[in-house]
Design a protein around this motif. Structure first.
Motif, mmCIF file in Angstrom:
data_model
loop_
_atom_site.group_PDB
_atom_site.id
_atom_site.type_symbol
_atom_site.label_atom_id
_atom_site.label_comp_id
_atom_site.label_asym_id
_atom_site.label_seq_id
_atom_site.Cartn_x
_atom_site.Cartn_y
_atom_site.Cartn_z
ATOM 1 N N ASP A 219 0.825 -1.213 0.000
ATOM 2 C CA ASP A 219 0.000 0.000 0.000
ATOM 3 C C ASP A 219 0.855 1.258 0.000
ATOM 4 O O ASP A 219 0.515 2.257 -0.661
ATOM 5 N N ARG A 220 1.956 1.232 0.751
ATOM 6 C CA ARG A 220 2.827 2.410 0.795
ATOM 7 C C ARG A 220 3.404 2.708 -0.584
ATOM 8 O O ARG A 220 3.444 3.867 -1.023
ATOM 9 N N VAL A 221 3.839 1.685 -1.284
ATOM 10 C CA VAL A 221 4.409 1.878 -2.618
ATOM 11 C C VAL A 221 3.340 2.367 -3.591
ATOM 12 O O VAL A 221 3.563 3.311 -4.363
ATOM 13 N N GLU A 222 2.166 1.750 -3.569
ATOM 14 C CA GLU A 222 1.110 2.153 -4.501
ATOM 15 C C GLU A 222 0.645 3.579 -4.244
ATOM 16 O O GLU A 222 0.420 4.354 -5.189
ATOM 17 N N THR A 223 0.503 3.943 -2.984
ATOM 18 C CA THR A 223 0.088 5.309 -2.649
ATOM 19 C C THR A 223 1.142 6.318 -3.075
ATOM 20 O O THR A 223 0.819 7.408 -3.580
ATOM 21 N N GLN A 260 12.001 5.593 -2.774
ATOM 22 C CA GLN A 260 13.138 5.758 -1.865
ATOM 23 C C GLN A 260 12.788 6.699 -0.717
ATOM 24 O O GLN A 260 13.068 6.414 0.452
ATOM 25 N N ARG A 261 12.157 7.813 -1.031
ATOM 26 C CA ARG A 261 11.801 8.793 0.004
ATOM 27 C C ARG A 261 10.761 8.208 0.972
ATOM 28 O O ARG A 261 10.845 8.396 2.187
ATOM 29 N N ALA A 262 9.793 7.483 0.439
ATOM 30 C CA ALA A 262 8.744 6.919 1.278
ATOM 31 C C ALA A 262 9.289 5.854 2.226
ATOM 32 O O ALA A 262 8.938 5.814 3.409
ATOM 33 N N LEU A 263 10.149 4.981 1.728
ATOM 34 C CA LEU A 263 10.684 3.914 2.568
ATOM 35 C C LEU A 263 11.692 4.448 3.577
ATOM 36 O O LEU A 263 11.786 3.938 4.698
ATOM 37 N N ASP A 264 12.446 5.464 3.187
ATOM 38 C CA ASP A 264 13.450 6.027 4.084
ATOM 39 C C ASP A 264 12.798 6.654 5.314
ATOM 40 O O ASP A 264 13.418 6.736 6.380
ATOM 41 N N ALA A 265 11.543 7.075 5.170
ATOM 42 C CA ALA A 265 10.843 7.722 6.280
ATOM 43 C C ALA A 265 10.194 6.715 7.227
ATOM 44 O O ALA A 265 9.619 7.107 8.240
ATOM 45 N N GLU A 267 10.442 3.895 9.939
ATOM 46 C CA GLU A 267 11.381 3.374 10.931
ATOM 47 C C GLU A 267 11.352 1.846 11.020
ATOM 48 O O GLU A 267 12.226 1.250 11.647
ATOM 49 N N HIS A 268 10.382 1.215 10.407
ATOM 50 C CA HIS A 268 10.303 -0.252 10.421
ATOM 51 C C HIS A 268 11.314 -0.906 9.487
ATOM 52 O O HIS A 268 11.505 -2.126 9.553
ATOM 53 N N PHE A 269 11.947 -0.116 8.617
ATOM 54 C CA PHE A 269 12.858 -0.669 7.626
ATOM 55 C C PHE A 269 14.292 -0.258 7.943
ATOM 56 O O PHE A 269 14.643 0.929 7.902
ATOM 57 N N ALA A 270 15.116 -1.248 8.266
ATOM 58 C CA ALA A 270 16.518 -0.967 8.562
ATOM 59 C C ALA A 270 17.307 -0.707 7.294
ATOM 60 O O ALA A 270 18.310 0.004 7.312
ATOM 61 N N ASP A 271 16.876 -1.273 6.189
ATOM 62 C CA ASP A 271 17.556 -1.100 4.914
ATOM 63 C C ASP A 271 16.560 -1.459 3.817
ATOM 64 O O ASP A 271 15.547 -2.116 4.071
ATOM 65 N N PHE A 272 16.838 -1.027 2.597
ATOM 66 C CA PHE A 272 15.963 -1.401 1.490
ATOM 67 C C PHE A 272 16.692 -1.217 0.161
ATOM 68 O O PHE A 272 17.681 -0.488 0.059
ATOM 69 N N GLN A 273 16.176 -1.897 -0.842
ATOM 70 C CA GLN A 273 16.611 -1.738 -2.226
ATOM 71 C C GLN A 273 15.370 -1.700 -3.111
ATOM 72 O O GLN A 273 14.393 -2.416 -2.863
ATOM 73 N N VAL A 274 15.434 -0.864 -4.125
ATOM 74 C CA VAL A 274 14.315 -0.677 -5.043
ATOM 75 C C VAL A 274 14.821 -0.776 -6.476
ATOM 76 O O VAL A 274 15.870 -0.213 -6.811
ATOM 77 N N ARG A 275 14.089 -1.499 -7.293
ATOM 78 C CA ARG A 275 14.343 -1.530 -8.739
ATOM 79 C C ARG A 275 13.021 -1.257 -9.445
ATOM 80 O O ARG A 275 12.027 -1.939 -9.204
ATOM 81 N N ALA A 287 13.176 1.032 -19.590
ATOM 82 C CA ALA A 287 13.909 2.016 -18.785
ATOM 83 C C ALA A 287 13.926 1.529 -17.339
ATOM 84 O O ALA A 287 12.884 1.146 -16.798
ATOM 85 N N VAL A 288 15.106 1.534 -16.705
ATOM 86 C CA VAL A 288 15.276 0.919 -15.393
ATOM 87 C C VAL A 288 16.051 1.867 -14.471
ATOM 88 O O VAL A 288 16.962 2.561 -14.907
ATOM 89 N N ALA A 289 15.673 1.874 -13.193
ATOM 90 C CA ALA A 289 16.412 2.652 -12.187
ATOM 91 C C ALA A 289 16.447 1.867 -10.880
ATOM 92 O O ALA A 289 15.507 1.127 -10.562
ATOM 93 N N TRP A 290 17.539 2.014 -10.147
ATOM 94 C CA TRP A 290 17.721 1.398 -8.842
ATOM 95 C C TRP A 290 17.881 2.484 -7.779
ATOM 96 O O TRP A 290 18.407 3.562 -8.049
ATOM 97 N N ALA A 291 17.470 2.161 -6.569
ATOM 98 C CA ALA A 291 17.692 3.064 -5.430
ATOM 99 C C ALA A 291 17.831 2.211 -4.174
ATOM 100 O O ALA A 291 17.362 1.073 -4.121
ATOM 101 N N SER A 292 18.469 2.786 -3.153
ATOM 102 C CA SER A 292 18.629 2.074 -1.886
ATOM 103 C C SER A 292 18.629 3.093 -0.754
ATOM 104 O O SER A 292 18.680 4.307 -0.968
ATOM 105 N N LYS A 293 18.588 2.582 0.460
ATOM 106 C CA LYS A 293 18.546 3.468 1.621
ATOM 107 C C LYS A 293 19.809 4.292 1.733
ATOM 108 O O LYS A 293 19.771 5.469 2.057
#
Length: 297
Positions: A219-223, A260-265, A267-275, A287-293
């Motif tokens: 839900d967080r990602v979709e929103t 990236q901004r949503a997950l970084d905010a 506190e339940h996530f110690a780390d993350f990666q996004v593709r 077209a592809v992009a990666w991001a991480s904490k």
């Protein structure tokens, strides 16, 4: 009976030994106060620390999966309990255990404007490891959405402006009714931006004592993106979807940074990666992009 697994062959420690592709029933949180049973594809592993042993006892892992997974709802507690059972069953061979679960999370979604509902299935992976440091849990999900190209939208607007200037010369008086009617024709909206189905592959490492909230992550990602793909669609829903796309123009870089901004905010996530992958309708490639904490994947 003879047990050839206890006979040494070639000495050497092994990082992981076990099984993959085990089918097992799994109870997961349905997001509405109830549970949902799914079929999970399970990977079960322990490390092999003994160089004088040929292998592990895979049947013990299999039986523990059958005993634990089908009896309680999936949570960090149930994951840790099963991993500790893995280690207890191999106390003389291993000091680390790992469990990987792959399944589909089904969520009932309401249409954007009409009163219809439909089911969405999200591929989910839960990877849990237990060792001397404690338990690490990584939750991954694929979220499909629509992305409309900002460059294509700008170029389309330019063509619409040029057609307007051609159809309504400077010297001619403008009448509201004429312009309104023109806007409703294909001649008026002479160009439209291209959009494509896109996928966000999100993987988060849970912080200590964080819940295993699969639907919350989805839900967080979709929103954040604003344009999740739909299920039941009537004309009013399709119009609302077009409006959402117009309000959320994004390159793959924009989508990755939003998530990236949503997950970084959180506190339940110690780390993350996004593709994120935008499956282009203009190009034959994606077209592809990666991001991480921490800014480096």
């Amino acid at each position: 009976m003879p047990d050839v697994a206890v006979q040494p062959l070639l000495g050497g420690r092994l990082d992981w030994v076990g099984m993959e592709g085990i089918d097992a029933p799994l109870h997961i949180d349905a997001g509405n106060g109830s549970t949902q049973q799914v079929t999970a594809h399970v990977g079960a592993f322990v490390n092999l620390t003994r160089t004088d042993r040929r292998g592990i006892h895979m049947s013990r892992l299999y039986l523990l999966i059958d005993e634990h997974l089908g009896t309680s709802t999936l949570s960090p507690f149930t994951l840790e309990r099963l991993l500790r059972a893995f280690l207890q069953s191999h106390h003389d061979l291993a000091d680390r255990a790992r469990l990987r679960l792959r399944f589909e999370q089904r969520v009932l979604r309401k249409a954007l404007r009409s009163d219809h509902y439909g089911w969405r299935s999200y591929p989910v992976t839960v990877d849990a490891t237990l060792g001397h440091h404690g338990i690490d849990i990584t939750l991954s999900a694929d979220v499909t959405y629509s992305s409309t190209c900002p460059a294509s939208a700008a170029l389309s607007r330019q063509l619409i402006q040029e057609r307007f200037a051609s159809d309504f010369p400077n010297a001619a008086p403008l009448h509201h009714a004429d312009v309104l009617a023109w806007l409703g024709t294909e001649q008026g909206i002479v160009a439209t931006p291209h959009a494509q189905r896109s996928i966000a592959q999100v993987s988060v490492r849970l912080a200590h004592d964080a819940p295993l909230d699969i639907i919350g992550l989805i839900d967080r990602v979709e929103t954040t993106l604003g344009t999740p793909v739909q299920t039941a669609v009537k004309r009013e829903d399709e119009q609302a979807f077009a409006l959402a796309n117009g309000a959320n123009l994004m390159f793959c870089e924009d989508a990755a940074r939003r998530i990236q901004r949503a997950l970084d905010a959180d506190e339940h996530f110690a780390d993350f990666q996004v593709r994120v992958e935008h499956q282009e309708s203009l190009h034959a490639h994606d077209a592809v992009a990666w991001a991480s904490k921490h800014g480096a994947v």
